[in-house]
Design a protein around this motif. Sequence first.
Motif, mmCIF file in Angstrom:
data_model
loop_
_atom_site.group_PDB
_atom_site.id
_atom_site.type_symbol
_atom_site.label_atom_id
_atom_site.label_comp_id
_atom_site.label_asym_id
_atom_site.label_seq_id
_atom_site.Cartn_x
_atom_site.Cartn_y
_atom_site.Cartn_z
ATOM 1 N N GLN A 97 0.679 -1.301 -0.091
ATOM 2 C CA GLN A 97 -0.219 0.025 -0.043
ATOM 3 C C GLN A 97 0.990 1.123 0.211
ATOM 4 O O GLN A 97 1.948 1.286 0.480
ATOM 5 C CB GLN A 97 -0.718 0.054 1.260
ATOM 6 C CG GLN A 97 -1.866 -1.031 1.198
ATOM 7 C CD GLN A 97 -2.950 -0.747 2.472
ATOM 8 O OE1 GLN A 97 -2.998 -0.077 2.921
ATOM 9 N NE2 GLN A 97 -3.677 -1.825 2.473
ATOM 10 N N PRO A 99 0.081 5.368 0.556
ATOM 11 C CA PRO A 99 -0.719 6.532 0.979
ATOM 12 C C PRO A 99 -0.473 7.837 -0.094
ATOM 13 O O PRO A 99 0.705 8.061 -0.217
ATOM 14 C CB PRO A 99 -0.684 7.065 2.246
ATOM 15 C CG PRO A 99 0.665 6.708 2.629
ATOM 16 C CD PRO A 99 1.231 5.481 1.797
ATOM 17 N N ILE A 136 2.447 7.375 8.642
ATOM 18 C CA ILE A 136 2.025 5.932 8.600
ATOM 19 C C ILE A 136 2.538 5.259 9.876
ATOM 20 O O ILE A 136 3.553 5.505 10.173
ATOM 21 C CB ILE A 136 2.657 5.383 7.272
ATOM 22 C CG1 ILE A 136 2.455 6.011 6.157
ATOM 23 C CG2 ILE A 136 2.624 3.824 7.061
ATOM 24 C CD1 ILE A 136 3.503 7.048 5.376
ATOM 25 N N TYR A 149 -3.240 5.403 8.944
ATOM 26 C CA TYR A 149 -2.649 6.351 8.229
ATOM 27 C C TYR A 149 -3.391 7.745 8.894
ATOM 28 O O TYR A 149 -4.639 7.739 9.183
ATOM 29 C CB TYR A 149 -3.095 6.508 6.546
ATOM 30 C CG TYR A 149 -2.744 5.306 5.952
ATOM 31 C CD1 TYR A 149 -1.348 5.180 5.751
ATOM 32 C CD2 TYR A 149 -3.587 4.310 5.402
ATOM 33 C CE1 TYR A 149 -0.895 4.122 4.887
ATOM 34 C CE2 TYR A 149 -2.837 3.244 4.868
ATOM 35 C CZ TYR A 149 -1.616 3.027 4.477
ATOM 36 O OH TYR A 149 -1.306 2.083 3.923
ATOM 37 N N LYS A 158 -7.837 12.098 0.177
ATOM 38 C CA LYS A 158 -6.992 11.174 0.937
ATOM 39 C C LYS A 158 -7.039 9.690 0.165
ATOM 40 O O LYS A 158 -8.198 9.241 -0.052
ATOM 41 C CB LYS A 158 -7.549 10.867 2.380
ATOM 42 C CG LYS A 158 -7.236 12.301 3.014
ATOM 43 C CD LYS A 158 -8.233 13.120 3.269
ATOM 44 C CE LYS A 158 -7.969 14.334 4.095
ATOM 45 N NZ LYS A 158 -8.896 15.261 3.594
ATOM 46 N N ASN A 159 -6.006 9.263 -0.556
ATOM 47 C CA ASN A 159 -5.926 8.044 -1.084
ATOM 48 C C ASN A 159 -4.843 6.976 -0.703
ATOM 49 O O ASN A 159 -4.086 7.383 0.054
ATOM 50 C CB ASN A 159 -5.390 8.198 -2.598
ATOM 51 C CG ASN A 159 -6.151 9.564 -3.301
ATOM 52 O OD1 ASN A 159 -7.479 9.446 -3.734
ATOM 53 N ND2 ASN A 159 -5.555 10.746 -3.434
ATOM 54 N N VAL A 160 -5.335 5.702 -0.782
ATOM 55 C CA VAL A 160 -4.369 4.686 -0.529
ATOM 56 C C VAL A 160 -4.489 3.587 -1.796
ATOM 57 O O VAL A 160 -5.512 3.433 -2.180
ATOM 58 C CB VAL A 160 -4.915 3.794 0.555
ATOM 59 C CG1 VAL A 160 -4.034 2.528 0.751
ATOM 60 C CG2 VAL A 160 -4.760 4.622 1.988
ATOM 61 N N SER A 265 -6.505 -0.065 7.557
ATOM 62 C CA SER A 265 -6.356 -0.917 6.684
ATOM 63 C C SER A 265 -6.112 -2.142 7.503
ATOM 64 O O SER A 265 -4.927 -2.178 8.219
ATOM 65 C CB SER A 265 -5.745 -0.694 5.676
ATOM 66 O OG SER A 265 -5.548 -1.717 4.789
#
Length: 768
Positions: A97, A99, A136, A149, A158-160, A265
């Motif tokens: 992953q 971020p 993180i 996060y 905000k993305n992963v 997550s």
Amino acid sequence: MAGSILRHFVYLVLVLTVSCQADDYTQYVDVFIGTDGGGNDFPGVSRPFGMVKLGPDVLNGKNDAYSGYASTGNFSGFSLMHEQGTGGAPKYGTVTQLPLVGNISDPLSNITVGRNGTDQASVGYYNAWTNESVMIELAGTHRAGMFRYTFPSSDDTKNVLVDASHFLPDFRGSGLAQTYQGGNITVFNDGHYEGNGAYNNGWNRSPDWSIYFCGYFDTTITTNTTYNATDSTGSIAQSSGSAFSNSSETRVGALFSFNSSDVVSRVGISWISTTRACQNLENEIPPNSNFTQLIEETKTEWNNDVLSKIKTSATNTTSLQLLYSSLYFMHLIPTNQTGEQPAWNSTEPYYQDIFTFWDLFRCGTALMHVLQPVAYEEQLRSIIDIWRNEGYLPDARSSNYNGRTQGGSNADNVLADAYVKGVRGQINWHDGFAAMVKDAEVQPNNTDPVDPQAPDSSTKEGRGALPDWLEYGFISPNYTRSVSRAVEYAYNDFSLYQVAKGLGEQSDQYLNRSRNWRNHFNPDATALGFSGFVTARNLSGFQETDVMDSTGYWGDLLYEGSAWAYSFTDIHDAAAMIDLMGGSTAFEERLNKTFEAGANDGSNIFDPTNEPMFAVPYLYNYINRPDLTVLQSRTIAKSNYSTSSSGLPGNSDAGAMQTWLIWNMIGLYPVTGQNTFLIHSPWFDEMVIDLGSGKELNITATGGDNNGDSQYYVQELRVNGQSWNQTWLTWQDVFEDGGSLEFELGDEPQQWAMGPLPPSPASESTGS
């Protein structure tokens, strides 16, 4: 954001509070020791022998990050799979992953983000910041990981990114680079995702292997988009909330977006299936799992199962950090993958990520036996089961594939060491013996796979140069690493002799073969005023060999060591070795020269960075000079190991370096394949080693400085209360049922040991 900072502060307070507890040995573990300077230690999150090793993947454009971590560079992801202390080429960096903040148009274009500040970590916890102000935090279990996060509270998206095609790259161009072979990802209606990636190669040159994953976000997802891309330039297709699947090299991934600044997550992995990955996640990190509790459970497991195995009176923080950090790193691999073997069904345990027995057989596996007798027996059963199903014992193994074999078939040494020390349990020793005989008698497929660095014979498993060894009793330069292989094959044959003799099988031929290292001993080879070294030879006789050259690699005569170093290898035949080198006085002088500062044109002969010289400082015991053993080994330990990020003299090699240091602290050194331990002196006033089943080894030292810096010469020794005058003891003396070692130490050397010399079985006419 203020709430997130407060939460992080509360966590740190909790860590400090727990650290004050007397039985929390994790407070002395510095997970960044040995991460720089070529040590390749893994600083991320792991349980003992855990399948998940969750940590950062860092790119700086110029160096390989074998464990994923580098102290400088940008983040390319945070992955659940890594190795510990490996070299040669990277491995894993999979199930990843990353971020990201803002509008991401090409998520599969090898995006990296800068780091902000210095990463922080402790046992069970990792913390890093990106230059996009994202924090993180990582925690995990054996087969699942948890990401937390904290995004900036701006209006930016905000993305992963979940990238199934991500892996650790190789910058060295050595033909070992991993490649992505294809994968798939599906996002379900509830927002969780499942998929797999297929890869190949890495340091052990394994063919295609697949890893499966199952992930959940415990934060509301606003949008998700799956992508695939044909190359690193960007995506060519996308679909909201659907899936991409392929069996080609097309990259696949998914981008998840959130409104919340706090995103959690959970991800499980499996070598079997996505269903199993979801089960592993549900079993180990179910919904509503508490992040801080996971960390504390990890600390508890390390304290109870590993770190408390050795207790000491030491109060010096540096010594405590060296001890407990070394214990930590030596238990990261091999990986306990029991129940996760994709190739065959078996009720036996299954361990992999063995890097490598060439590195570990000298002192690492012996220490594993002492500290983890249950896991150790499982590991032995596992390698025998690999032989049953694949035909050869592994000398190294990763991604469920044997390779690469650097020298001999050194799993033989590991099995022999266990056998002579009485390990029985559920091990089928007749199968173990058959596996060793296979190594000794049957050359593996010589061309499949072809190793570009050593094309003469397979490096996957077994003994690739066996034809010469069987026909001539030596190995010609027609095979790469001919000299170093020969001295290791001799050691392997002695190991087989030990097990054969114990089982009542025909054994004399292997004892005789174990002496064939002598066929490489050239009495006319000279260096620095000394004569007699192992050198190259063919049917015409000895060939010119640079005795002092220690730069050899896969295609050379000697591997990662000089002829000077390898001449000391076969200590099962120590008495003959000493005679060939001119007797006790000449042997002592040669050892002294080995440690003399600048003896080799201004450089030191002794090389603490590689395993071929691990035992050399302790060989003074074979001429009853344990005072020089103490002097040289202690000097090496104190001058080459530290608590800095560059605190190892060389690559950790899966904890091999750390186990050498721990044995130095204990005051003993194991002779693999025999039940012999060479005596020097301990660092601390008191040390208690938990041997399991209620047994302990108690070590005390009076007259020393409780830090091993001075006053380390043995004046007197009592073993189990009895006065002791020999430079060695046996497994049965102090390990089999427990025991005690009472040292009296002082400033000046004393000739306390006048008893029988350590055993030299192959030097005796009838063996023993």
